[in-house]
Enzyme design. Structure first.
Site, PDB file in Angstrom:
ATOM      1  N   ARG A  51      31.910  49.924  47.140  1.00 21.45           N
ATOM      2  CA  ARG A  51      31.025  51.004  47.580  1.00 21.45           C
ATOM      3  C   ARG A  51      29.573  50.541  47.702  1.00 21.45           C
ATOM      4  O   ARG A  51      28.846  50.966  48.584  1.00 21.45           O
ATOM      5  CB  ARG A  51      31.114  52.144  46.578  1.00 21.45           C
ATOM      6  CG  ARG A  51      30.846  53.482  47.195  1.00 21.45           C
ATOM      7  CD  ARG A  51      31.200  54.587  46.268  1.00 21.45           C
ATOM      8  NE  ARG A  51      31.838  54.087  45.047  1.00 21.45           N
ATOM      9  CZ  ARG A  51      32.238  54.848  44.052  1.00 21.45           C
ATOM     10  NH1 ARG A  51      32.052  56.131  44.113  1.00 21.45           N
ATOM     11  NH2 ARG A  51      32.801  54.357  42.979  1.00 21.45           N
ATOM     12  N   LYS A 148      48.105  46.681  37.215  1.00 21.17           N
ATOM     13  CA  LYS A 148      48.470  47.707  36.249  1.00 21.17           C
ATOM     14  C   LYS A 148      47.214  48.458  35.844  1.00 21.17           C
ATOM     15  O   LYS A 148      46.139  47.875  35.992  1.00 21.17           O
ATOM     16  CB  LYS A 148      49.178  47.097  35.056  1.00 21.17           C
ATOM     17  CG  LYS A 148      48.246  46.405  34.053  1.00 21.17           C
ATOM     18  CD  LYS A 148      48.981  45.962  32.837  1.00 21.17           C
ATOM     19  CE  LYS A 148      48.851  46.889  31.668  1.00 21.17           C
ATOM     20  NZ  LYS A 148      47.629  46.704  30.888  1.00 21.17           N
ATOM     21  N   HIS A 178      50.138  40.271  34.606  1.00 22.09           N
ATOM     22  CA  HIS A 178      49.576  38.922  34.456  1.00 22.09           C
ATOM     23  C   HIS A 178      50.339  38.069  33.430  1.00 22.09           C
ATOM     24  O   HIS A 178      50.234  36.858  33.432  1.00 22.09           O
ATOM     25  CB  HIS A 178      48.067  38.956  34.167  1.00 22.09           C
ATOM     26  CG  HIS A 178      47.698  39.233  32.752  1.00 22.09           C
ATOM     27  ND1 HIS A 178      47.676  40.495  32.227  1.00 22.09           N
ATOM     28  CD2 HIS A 178      47.325  38.402  31.739  1.00 22.09           C
ATOM     29  CE1 HIS A 178      47.310  40.429  30.967  1.00 22.09           C
ATOM     30  NE2 HIS A 178      47.086  39.183  30.630  1.00 22.09           N
ATOM     31  N   LYS A 182      51.584  33.579  33.190  1.00 16.72           N
ATOM     32  CA  LYS A 182      51.264  32.619  32.124  1.00 16.72           C
ATOM     33  C   LYS A 182      52.275  31.477  32.154  1.00 16.72           C
ATOM     34  O   LYS A 182      53.475  31.703  32.268  1.00 16.72           O
ATOM     35  CB  LYS A 182      51.303  33.318  30.751  1.00 16.72           C
ATOM     36  CG  LYS A 182      50.129  34.277  30.541  1.00 16.72           C
ATOM     37  CD  LYS A 182      50.223  34.922  29.171  1.00 16.72           C
ATOM     38  CE  LYS A 182      49.227  36.055  29.013  1.00 16.72           C
ATOM     39  NZ  LYS A 182      47.915  35.655  28.534  1.00 16.72           N
ATOM     40  N   GLU A 216      46.789  40.848  18.780  1.00 16.83           N
ATOM     41  CA  GLU A 216      45.439  40.566  19.276  1.00 16.83           C
ATOM     42  C   GLU A 216      44.435  40.813  18.160  1.00 16.83           C
ATOM     43  O   GLU A 216      44.647  41.674  17.295  1.00 16.83           O
ATOM     44  CB  GLU A 216      45.107  41.490  20.450  1.00 16.83           C
ATOM     45  CG  GLU A 216      46.008  41.319  21.635  1.00 16.83           C
ATOM     46  CD  GLU A 216      45.539  42.174  22.810  1.00 16.83           C
ATOM     47  OE1 GLU A 216      44.837  41.647  23.677  1.00 16.83           O
ATOM     48  OE2 GLU A 216      45.862  43.375  22.834  1.00 16.83           O
ATOM     49  N   HIS A 240      54.005  44.165  29.797  1.00 15.98           N
ATOM     50  CA  HIS A 240      54.047  42.769  29.344  1.00 15.98           C
ATOM     51  C   HIS A 240      55.228  42.489  28.406  1.00 15.98           C
ATOM     52  O   HIS A 240      55.958  41.517  28.577  1.00 15.98           O
ATOM     53  CB  HIS A 240      52.755  42.391  28.620  1.00 15.98           C
ATOM     54  CG  HIS A 240      51.506  42.682  29.395  1.00 15.98           C
ATOM     55  ND1 HIS A 240      51.433  42.545  30.758  1.00 15.98           N
ATOM     56  CD2 HIS A 240      50.269  43.082  28.999  1.00 15.98           C
ATOM     57  CE1 HIS A 240      50.212  42.854  31.170  1.00 15.98           C
ATOM     58  NE2 HIS A 240      49.487  43.192  30.123  1.00 15.98           N
ATOM     59  N   LYS A 331      46.204  45.810  18.267  1.00 10.89           N
ATOM     60  CA  LYS A 331      44.825  45.333  18.363  1.00 10.89           C
ATOM     61  C   LYS A 331      44.239  45.208  16.958  1.00 10.89           C
ATOM     62  O   LYS A 331      44.691  45.876  16.030  1.00 10.89           O
ATOM     63  CB  LYS A 331      43.988  46.352  19.142  1.00 10.89           C
ATOM     64  CG  LYS A 331      44.566  46.682  20.508  1.00 10.89           C
ATOM     65  CD  LYS A 331      43.664  46.183  21.598  1.00 10.89           C
ATOM     66  CE  LYS A 331      44.217  46.466  22.955  1.00 10.89           C
ATOM     67  NZ  LYS A 331      44.381  45.298  23.781  1.00 10.89           N
TER      68      LYS A 331
HETATM   69  C1  BG6 Z   1      46.038  43.788  29.296  1.00 11.56           C
HETATM   70  C2  BG6 Z   1      45.852  44.963  28.384  1.00 11.56           C
HETATM   71  O1  BG6 Z   1      46.973  44.084  30.296  1.00 11.56           O
HETATM   72  O2  BG6 Z   1      46.483  42.669  28.529  1.00 11.56           O
HETATM   73  C3  BG6 Z   1      44.865  44.624  27.287  1.00 11.56           C
HETATM   74  O3  BG6 Z   1      45.373  46.071  29.122  1.00 11.56           O
HETATM   75  C4  BG6 Z   1      45.290  43.370  26.564  1.00 11.56           C
HETATM   76  O4  BG6 Z   1      44.743  45.703  26.367  1.00 11.56           O
HETATM   77  C5  BG6 Z   1      45.577  42.241  27.541  1.00 11.56           C
HETATM   78  O5  BG6 Z   1      44.233  42.997  25.688  1.00 11.56           O
HETATM   79  C6  BG6 Z   1      46.170  41.046  26.822  1.00 11.56           C
HETATM   80  O6  BG6 Z   1      46.226  39.961  27.705  1.00 11.56           O
HETATM   81  P1  BG6 Z   1      46.128  38.453  27.180  1.00 11.56           P
HETATM   82  O7  BG6 Z   1      46.295  37.639  28.412  1.00 11.56           O
HETATM   83  O8  BG6 Z   1      44.776  38.316  26.547  1.00 11.56           O
HETATM   84  O9  BG6 Z   1      47.228  38.285  26.181  1.00 11.56           O
END
Ligand code: BG6
Length: 484
Positions: A51, A148, A178, A182, A216, A240, A331
């Site tokens: 935008r 996503k 994603h 990996k 995480e 994931h 988390k």
């Molecule tokens: C994302 C989530 O898709 O993946 C995040 O929305 C998460 O909350 C992240 O932290 C984790 O990805 P990676 O590659 O750091 O393991």
């Protein structure tokens, strides 16, 4: 050994949402790294669209700042940055209106791959898809990439699929997860299907249980507003973790081919059993260790959203009958670690009198960090004193085994974007796969919402809520320790 760079065709990649966070952090730095690796051939271009009223020059300056922030210093070289920035153009565009679209159309070229990255809120997917086709910007060979969250339940995912399907064929739609980009996640398939060693044991007869952990250390800082409407189940498990589970549980595809792989994953998702309330533990981190706690980041003192979830999942098919898959993700946990551990059963008959040192064989596949594999095996405890057993690791770190090549691998986004340009959908989710994943997830979420369940508090820096331990203890099993 140096990693191989596979050539791709000349492309124009249009990024909608090019000034947004994902583009700055991941997409543009990833493209820069591919450029420096020699994978942006000829006069391939990246066209930012958003935008903001920016000139090409102003956009390039923004991208330069993003590269400085998100690319490691050893890859930053002024001549390379200049070369990359020269490939960038910018078009101010109104996703829901009329301005900018004919300019974009005027930039399109024939005989190059056209790809469109929708790095925008899903609510804009329909508008953008419609304008791309109305203006003849996308053609039958074009590809679109969507991020996503792909929906927040089955109904919204179906609606998104339907909106996209109005303008694009399934073979043109690249839904990114994603995790599939990996290196080590793809390696799961290589380990399973390129070795004879594991596959014969990969079934209920020999496997006691599987643990999948994605822990995480980060909290939800800065994205509390989004996260509070999502929670760990929608944010991590539906996508994931589900993908990891599929790669472990699926049957061997007849070929490493997009639909063959995705057909097998789909069968696993469809075979997932409904999860009972007693097989779910949800947690939410409280205050501690300098963190004010989840509810403060979420700006919602009454939040019932989980920042941690553990589940015991069953698969209703021949191969996995009676084998529990324990999944957990959260988390602000003790360490950042993602791993899959496959614990095998006891040998059928014990020939040694002293079995006190006996432990199960465990195959651990470490996804991040310290990517590698570790197989726990039994040997004789050295020295005299009879036949006593002990467990030792057959440990392989990919960094040690592969040296430079392991350091040089493209990150998930780089690889996936290049797969889009190549037209390879193997590592992208098909529409039916996403819908099946939501069909399994929805009743689980509806269950706890209906019961008004609150997540259990856990301390930042811990291994998660106490109840998660019980999920395994009551089955006579234990979680592996969360550590790097
Ligand atoms: C994302 C989530 O898709 O993946 C995040 O929305 C998460 O909350 C992240 O932290 C984790 O990805 P990676 O590659 O750091 O393991």
């Amino acid at each position: 050994m140096v990693s191989r760079v596979i050539p791709v065709d000349v492309f124009d990649l249009v990024i909608f949402g090019a000034t947004g966070d994902l583009a700055r952090r991941k997409i543009l730095p990833g493209l820069y790294r591919r450029f420096t690796a020699g994978q942006m051939p000829g006069d391939s271009r990246i066209i930012g669209a958003a935008r903001a009223e920016l000139t090409d020059a102003a956009f390039r300056e923004q991208v330069r700042a993003a590269l400085t922030e998100f690319v490691t210093k050893d890859r930053l070289e002024e001549s390379a940055i200049e070369g990359f920035l020269a490939r960038l153009l910018y078009v101010p565009i109104d996703a829901t209106g009329t301005s900018g679209w004919s300019t974009l159309q005027g930039l399109m070229r024939d005989r190059v791959v056209r790809a469109f990255y929708f790095s925008v809120a899903p609510s804009l997917f329909g508008d953008i898809a419609q304008r791309l086709s109305e203006h003849g910007i996308a053609n039958a060979q074009s590809r679109i990439v969507v991020e996503k969250p792909f929906g927040r339940d089955l109904a919204s995912a179906k609606a998104l699929n339907a909106v996209l399907a109005r303008h694009f064929a399934e073979a043109q739609i690249y839904r990114i997860d994603h995790y599939l980009g990996k290196e080590t996640v793809q390696n799961l398939m290589a380990v399973r299907f390129a070795n004879i060693l594991f596959e014969p044991l990969w079934k209920a007869e020999y496997v006691d249980h599987v643990q999948i952990t994605v822990a995480e250390t980060v909290g939800v800082n800065g994205r509390g507003a989004y996260y509070d409407t999502s929670g760990a189940m929608r944010d991590m498990v539906q996508n994931h973790m589900m993908q990891l589970l599929c790669l472990i549980a699926m049957e061997p595809p007849y070929h490493f081919d997009p639909d063959a792989v995705r057909d097998e994953k789909l069968k696993v998702i469809r075979a997932l059993k409904p999860v009972q309330p007693q097989d779910i533990v949800r947690g939410q981190y409280g205050a501690g260790g300098g963190d004010p706690g989840y509810v403060i980041h979420a700006e919602n003192p009454a939040s019932k959203t989980e920042s941690y979830i553990a589940l015991k999942v069953g698969i209703s098919n021949w191969r996995w009958q009676g084998v529990p898959f324990y999944l957990r993700t959260g988390k602000r946990l003790r360490a950042r670690t993602s791993e899959i551990a496959i614990t095998f059963k006891q040998p059928p008959h014990a020939i040694f009198d002293d079995a006190s040192g006996w432990h199960e064989n465990v195959l651990v596949i470490r996804l991040q960090p310290n990517e590698g594999m570790n197989l726990m095996v039994m040997i004789k405890e050295p020295g005299p004193g009879g036949m006593r057993l002990m467990q030792v690791p057959l440990d392989m770190s990919f960094a040690d085994a592969l040296g430079e090549v392991a350091e040089d691998v493209p990150d998930a986004y780089e690889r996936l974007i290049m797969d889009v340009i190549r037209g390879n959908q193997t590592l992208f989710m098909r529409g039916d796969e996403v819908e099946a994943a939501w069909a399994w997830t929805d009743p689980i979420i509806q269950g706890w919402e209906g019961r008004g369940d609150r997540p259990q508090a856990y301390d930042p820096g811990s291994s998660g809520p106490e109840d998660a331990l019980m999920l395994m203890h009551r089955d006579g099993r234990r979680w592996r320790e969360i550590r790097e």
